[in-house]
Design a protein around this motif. Structure first.
Motif, PDB file in Angstrom:
ATOM      1  N   UNK A   1       0.836  -1.196   0.000  1.00  0.00           N
ATOM      2  CA  UNK A   1       0.000   0.000   0.000  1.00  0.00           C
ATOM      3  C   UNK A   1       0.872   1.247   0.000  1.00  0.00           C
ATOM      4  N   UNK A   2       0.673   2.194  -0.928  1.00  0.00           N
ATOM      5  CA  UNK A   2       1.433   3.442  -0.882  1.00  0.00           C
ATOM      6  C   UNK A   2       1.162   4.202   0.423  1.00  0.00           C
ATOM      7  N   UNK A   3       2.173   4.901   0.888  1.00  0.00           N
ATOM      8  CA  UNK A   3       2.074   5.664   2.146  1.00  0.00           C
ATOM      9  C   UNK A   3       1.975   7.158   1.848  1.00  0.00           C
ATOM     10  N   UNK A   4       1.017   7.824   2.485  1.00  0.00           N
ATOM     11  CA  UNK A   4       0.877   9.275   2.350  1.00  0.00           C
ATOM     12  C   UNK A   4       0.507   9.881   3.695  1.00  0.00           C
ATOM     13  N   UNK A   5       0.650  11.202   3.757  1.00  0.00           N
ATOM     14  CA  UNK A   5       0.120  11.973   4.881  1.00  0.00           C
ATOM     15  C   UNK A   5      -1.154  12.672   4.417  1.00  0.00           C
ATOM     16  N   UNK A   6      -2.149  12.698   5.286  1.00  0.00           N
ATOM     17  CA  UNK A   6      -3.420  13.339   4.974  1.00  0.00           C
ATOM     18  C   UNK A   6      -3.352  14.816   5.300  1.00  0.00           C
ATOM     19  N   UNK A   7      -4.364  15.555   4.880  1.00  0.00           N
ATOM     20  CA  UNK A   7      -4.294  17.014   5.011  1.00  0.00           C
ATOM     21  C   UNK A   7      -4.287  17.491   6.459  1.00  0.00           C
ATOM     22  N   UNK A   8      -4.705  16.633   7.396  1.00  0.00           N
ATOM     23  CA  UNK A   8      -4.618  17.016   8.811  1.00  0.00           C
ATOM     24  C   UNK A   8      -3.244  16.706   9.406  1.00  0.00           C
ATOM     25  N   UNK A   9      -2.319  16.228   8.556  1.00  0.00           N
ATOM     26  CA  UNK A   9      -0.963  15.941   9.017  1.00  0.00           C
ATOM     27  C   UNK A   9      -0.751  14.520   9.489  1.00  0.00           C
ATOM     28  N   UNK A  10      -1.806  13.735   9.619  1.00  0.00           N
ATOM     29  CA  UNK A  10      -1.671  12.359  10.085  1.00  0.00           C
ATOM     30  C   UNK A  10      -1.261  11.441   8.936  1.00  0.00           C
ATOM     31  N   UNK A  11      -0.655  10.323   9.280  1.00  0.00           N
ATOM     32  CA  UNK A  11      -0.218   9.348   8.279  1.00  0.00           C
ATOM     33  C   UNK A  11      -1.294   8.305   8.071  1.00  0.00           C
ATOM     34  N   UNK A  12      -1.612   8.021   6.820  1.00  0.00           N
ATOM     35  CA  UNK A  12      -2.613   7.001   6.534  1.00  0.00           C
ATOM     36  C   UNK A  12      -2.194   5.650   7.105  1.00  0.00           C
ATOM     37  N   UNK A  13      -0.901   5.330   7.033  1.00  0.00           N
ATOM     38  CA  UNK A  13      -0.428   4.055   7.580  1.00  0.00           C
ATOM     39  C   UNK A  13      -0.775   3.908   9.059  1.00  0.00           C
ATOM     40  N   UNK A  14      -0.769   5.019   9.792  1.00  0.00           N
ATOM     41  CA  UNK A  14      -1.033   4.949  11.225  1.00  0.00           C
ATOM     42  C   UNK A  14      -2.509   4.754  11.537  1.00  0.00           C
ATOM     43  N   UNK A  15      -3.360   4.823  10.536  1.00  0.00           N
ATOM     44  CA  UNK A  15      -4.793   4.599  10.730  1.00  0.00           C
ATOM     45  C   UNK A  15      -5.201   3.162  10.413  1.00  0.00           C
ATOM     46  N   UNK A  16      -4.267   2.381   9.896  1.00  0.00           N
ATOM     47  CA  UNK A  16      -4.577   0.997   9.546  1.00  0.00           C
ATOM     48  C   UNK A  16      -4.770   0.160  10.804  1.00  0.00           C
ATOM     49  N   UNK A  17      -5.760  -0.727  10.777  1.00  0.00           N
ATOM     50  CA  UNK A  17      -6.013  -1.598  11.916  1.00  0.00           C
ATOM     51  C   UNK A  17      -5.006  -2.726  11.989  1.00  0.00           C
ATOM     52  N   UNK A  18      -4.972  -3.470  13.100  1.00  0.00           N
ATOM     53  CA  UNK A  18      -4.002  -4.561  13.257  1.00  0.00           C
ATOM     54  C   UNK A  18      -4.267  -5.731  12.321  1.00  0.00           C
ATOM     55  N   UNK A  19      -5.531  -5.990  11.991  1.00  0.00           N
ATOM     56  CA  UNK A  19      -5.867  -7.062  11.061  1.00  0.00           C
ATOM     57  C   UNK A  19      -6.099  -6.453   9.679  1.00  0.00           C
ATOM     58  N   UNK A  20      -7.275  -6.556   9.154  1.00  0.00           N
ATOM     59  CA  UNK A  20      -7.565  -5.979   7.837  1.00  0.00           C
ATOM     60  C   UNK A  20      -8.154  -4.577   7.985  1.00  0.00           C
ATOM     61  N   UNK A  21      -7.909  -3.759   6.961  1.00  0.00           N
ATOM     62  CA  UNK A  21      -8.442  -2.400   6.930  1.00  0.00           C
ATOM     63  C   UNK A  21      -9.068  -2.158   5.563  1.00  0.00           C
TER      64      UNK A  21
END
Length: 526
Positions: free
Chosen positions: A428-448
């Protein structure tokens, strides 16, 4: 008889990462390592960005970076004639690479999906293993034992019976497990007992390694801080840019390598005597080997047990970390009843082609080093030699396509250039969202399930047989990077499925968690 869902033979970085991965999914395991403590040998000196992304998922990034080279220090690779500047030693060419601090700034600045979530990390395996050990020693789901040797196993349709021996006392015990993972290195007993052969080239070249301590930075960093100082006959690795170093040398063919005097080798390479303390010195052979298969029945192999490379490119441990995470989440899904047998079978069909690709890359990079060594013999003018080195390049440390672009759908990309995609099987490509957070850090431990735009995610949510988190990405600036309105992401951050709508969620989940068991031809695809 003690029973555990998973027994891990081998307590190196791969085995410990597998234990940490299993525990993060709520699965108990027993890890045994015949040595009484973590390694004294440096072995590797970089954890690449992809491994750091996976370690971030396991909650280990901060503790690992605390043991690494200071984040302000560069990753430069410098080719020199000699460290002895006062005797005419020259820096021929420096390949410049940013520090962790500078790389983080670049990642933020180039928010187009082409960058990693985490920069790479300069660290010796001597330093990384204690951090991984601390992460599992007191974990309630991990029984980690050092000084306990794996001896043998038998397996049947219901599980595996393994014999373990306490090294100090010689006492043995039999442990019953559902699955056995052999992370027991290049001379893997698990691989041997499975009868799995190795294809490729063994003992490609004889090397001599000297791991030492010295404060003589005026000599050892003669041209400024650099990760590697390289000549035609070897590489000086700055393990911490302070007082710990490793010299890896390529002795001439006519030299009796085991009889070398490490003191003389070290001071000859440096160009003059200097104060130092040798910690470890030994000859060793490089290998380019790949296991014919990655397991059999309820038993699997990972890391050096499955593949052995020349260190150029740093693919050994880093490939093993990918093995551990892939095998770990699939074992966990199987133990917890989420998956069919085809999911575990896909471990080999996914990871073995990666092992093969990285073996070829290691060989290519070594070929470049050998060409440069020839240039040292044929080009007398230092300026001309420096230009020739620069022209050959340093793909060894720039193969972003290999590190981030490997895919599980059989598609081969450019080994140097990483092209972000959400094709199923790709990272999965990694980006930062407009609020400054990282999309990768929003992924759950299992499936997202990532939702972009107005697509209806309910068919996938309602049919989910495994823990699933949904993330609504309301950021039009990054949505095109993800190529679909719905993207289903696996626990290892590879894409499981994508589409603009989903008519049958049960069919998607069946293909993801109950795949058709790969044929033998798929297993050996390389």
């Amino acid at each position: 008889m003690k029973h555990v869902p998973v027994l891990i033979a081998g307590g190196g970085p791969v085995g410990m990462t597998l234990a940490r991965t299993l525990s993060s999914f709520g699965v108990r395991c027993l890890l045994v390592e015949r040595n009484p403590t973590t390694t004294r040998h440096p072995k590797m000196d970089i954890t690449n960005g992809r491994s750091m992304e996976l370690f971030r998922r396991l909650g280990l990034v901060d503790s690992l970076r605390a043991a690494a080279v200071p984040e302000q220090n560069n990753f430069d690779v410098s080719w020199i004639t000699s460290l002895a500047r006062e005797q005419g030693g020259r820096e021929l060419h420096r390949f410049r690479y940013p520090s962790v601090v500078d790389k983080r700034a670049e990642i933020r600045r180039r928010n187009d999906g082409s960058q990693p979530r985490e920069p790479a990390m300069r660290v010796s395996q001597v330093k990384i293993e204690p951090v991984l050990r601390d992460a599992i020693l007191d974990h309630p789901l991990v029984d980690a034992r050092w000084g306990v040797a794996f001896e043998d196993f038998t397996q049947d349709e219901e599980g595996v019976s393994a014999t373990l021996r306490t090294v100090e006392t010689g006492a043995t015990e039999t442990v019953r497990c559902d699955f056995l993972a052999g992370c027991d290195g290049g001379s893997s007993l698990v691989r041997e007992r499975l009868g799995i052969g190795l294809e490729g080239r063994a003992a490609v070249a004889h090397r001599y390694m000297i791991h030492f301590r010295s404060d003589a930075r005026d000599i050892l960093q003669a041209f400024g801080i650099a990760w590697h100082y390289q000549t035609a006959r070897g590489t000086l690795i700055a393990q911490d840019d302070k007082d710990t170093w490793t010299l890896q040398t390529r002795p001439p063919p006519d030299v009796d390598v085991p009889s070398l005097d490490p003191e003389r080798v070290l001071e000859t390479w440096a160009g003059r005597p200097f104060a130092h303390e040798i910690l470890v010195a030994n000859p060793w052979f490089t290998h380019l080997l790949l296991a014919d298969s990655y397991g059999g029945g309820r038993v699997f192999i990972a890391g050096d047990a499955a593949h052995q490379y020349i260190p150029t490119g740093g693919y050994g441990m880093n490939t093993g970390i990918g093995d551990a995470v892939d095998l770990g989440w699939k074992l966990a899904a199987t133990v917890r009843g989420f998956a069919g047998p085809g999911l575990l079978a896909s471990y080999e069909s996914e990871r073995r082609p990666v092992g093969y690709r990285n073996r070829l890359a290691s060989e290519r990079h070594t070929g470049v080093r050998l060409k440069i060594a020839e240039l040292y013999q044929t080009i007398a003018d230092p300026d001309a030699l420096g230009r020739a080195v620069a022209a050959l390049g340093n793909a060894e440390n720039e193969s972003w396509g290999l590190e981030f672009g490997y895919r599980y759908d059989g598609v081969e990309g450019d080994p140097v250039v990483y092209a972000p995609t959400t094709a199923p099987g790709a990272r999965l490509p990694s980006v930062f969202l407009r609020d400054g957070s990282a999309l990768y850090d929003k992924l759950g431990p299992w499936f997202t399930l990532l939702r972009f735009g107005d697509a209806d995610p309910s068919p996938l949510i309602d049919a989910a047989p495994v823990p699933l988190e949904t993330v609504i990405v309301d950021d039009p600036s990054v949505a095109p990077i993800y190529e679909a309105k719905l993207v289903l992401v696996r626990p290892d951050t590879h894409v499981a499925w994508r589409g603009n709508d989903c008519a049958d969620g049960r069919d998607v989940w069946r293909k993801v968690l109950h795949p058709v068991i790969p044929t033998r031809a798929d297993h050996i695809r390389a």
